[in-house]
Design a protein around this motif. Structure first.
Motif, mmCIF file in Angstrom:
data_model
loop_
_atom_site.group_PDB
_atom_site.id
_atom_site.type_symbol
_atom_site.label_atom_id
_atom_site.label_comp_id
_atom_site.label_asym_id
_atom_site.label_seq_id
_atom_site.Cartn_x
_atom_site.Cartn_y
_atom_site.Cartn_z
ATOM 1 N N HIS A 92 0.829 -1.212 0.000
ATOM 2 C CA HIS A 92 0.000 0.000 0.000
ATOM 3 C C HIS A 92 0.863 1.262 0.000
ATOM 4 O O HIS A 92 0.466 2.279 -0.569
ATOM 5 N N SER A 93 2.033 1.187 0.622
ATOM 6 C CA SER A 93 2.943 2.340 0.570
ATOM 7 C C SER A 93 3.437 2.583 -0.854
ATOM 8 O O SER A 93 3.538 3.728 -1.297
ATOM 9 N N MET A 94 3.747 1.494 -1.569
ATOM 10 C CA MET A 94 4.159 1.646 -2.976
ATOM 11 C C MET A 94 3.052 2.287 -3.801
ATOM 12 O O MET A 94 3.304 3.206 -4.574
ATOM 13 N N LEU A 95 1.831 1.791 -3.633
ATOM 14 C CA LEU A 95 0.707 2.365 -4.369
ATOM 15 C C LEU A 95 0.520 3.829 -3.985
ATOM 16 O O LEU A 95 0.366 4.693 -4.861
ATOM 17 N N GLY A 96 0.543 4.124 -2.699
ATOM 18 C CA GLY A 96 0.382 5.507 -2.243
ATOM 19 C C GLY A 96 1.478 6.416 -2.761
ATOM 20 O O GLY A 96 1.223 7.554 -3.165
ATOM 21 N N TYR A 97 2.717 5.906 -2.759
ATOM 22 C CA TYR A 97 3.822 6.723 -3.254
ATOM 23 C C TYR A 97 3.667 6.994 -4.751
ATOM 24 O O TYR A 97 3.856 8.133 -5.196
ATOM 25 N N CYS A 98 3.321 5.970 -5.514
ATOM 26 C CA CYS A 98 3.154 6.150 -6.969
ATOM 27 C C CYS A 98 2.019 7.120 -7.282
ATOM 28 O O CYS A 98 2.172 7.992 -8.150
ATOM 29 N N CYS A 99 0.908 6.983 -6.587
ATOM 30 C CA CYS A 99 -0.200 7.921 -6.806
ATOM 31 C C CYS A 99 0.236 9.343 -6.468
ATOM 32 O O CYS A 99 -0.063 10.285 -7.209
ATOM 33 N N GLY A 100 0.934 9.497 -5.364
ATOM 34 C CA GLY A 100 1.425 10.818 -4.970
ATOM 35 C C GLY A 100 2.440 11.371 -5.941
ATOM 36 O O GLY A 100 2.411 12.551 -6.305
#
Length: 164
Positions: A123-131
């Motif tokens: 979820h951190s990877m997804l959150g970082y990519c979205c950000g």
């Protein structure tokens, strides 16, 4: 928040769709590698999922419509704009919002320590990519699309796994 969506729709470029697909493919590959690592450590990562009693239409709406819109507006726009006033570094802002994004996804799941690490990283990877892509393009619709495609892939995976 309406202005962010309107701006995102008006300024959405055809290439963004390809970017979103590529991002999700990379995150899926990375999460698959992490899954192999953590499955070797502990094969009981997911102990119980609190959403298992929800109906399929409710889960679809929540995962494919509500979550991408609301979570991206909250994490990228509201929280991101607040952090921009305090922190001037986009990387730091993305890391902070990614960690918060991951935490918000973990608190409803009943996981052991390996599950917390695994799902926290994913979820951190997804959150970082979205950000990252929101900050790069200033287009909230792109981060919503990334989030939507990710959730669609995960939902399809759950359905396929339950069919087998």
């Amino acid at each position: 928040m309406k202005q962010y969506i309107v701006h995102g729709i008006k300024n959405f470029k055809k290439d963004y769709f390809n970017d979103a697909l590529n991002i999700v493919i990379v995150i899926i590959l990375a999460s698959s590698i992490l899954n192999l690592i953590f499955a070797k450590i502990d094969s009981t990562i997911l102990v119980e999922n609190s959403q298992s009693t929800d109906s399929i239409p409710v889960m679809l709406f929540s995962a494919l419509v509500f979550a991408p819109i609301v979570e991206e507006l909250v994490n990228r726009c509201a929280m991101g704009l607040f952090l921009e006033k305090v922190i001037k570094n986009d990387v730091v802002i993305n890391v902070v919002t990614a960690i918060i994004f991951a935490f918000l996804h973990l608190f409803k799941m009943h996981l052991n320590i390996y599950g917390l690490i695994y799902y926290g990283l994913v979820h951190s990877m997804l959150g970082y990519c979205c950000g990252y892509y929101y900050r790069k393009t200033r287009n909230i619709v792109l981060s919503m699309l990334i989030h939507f495609i990710w959730n669609l892939c995960m939902f399809a995976g759950v359905v396929l796994r339950n069919m087998l």
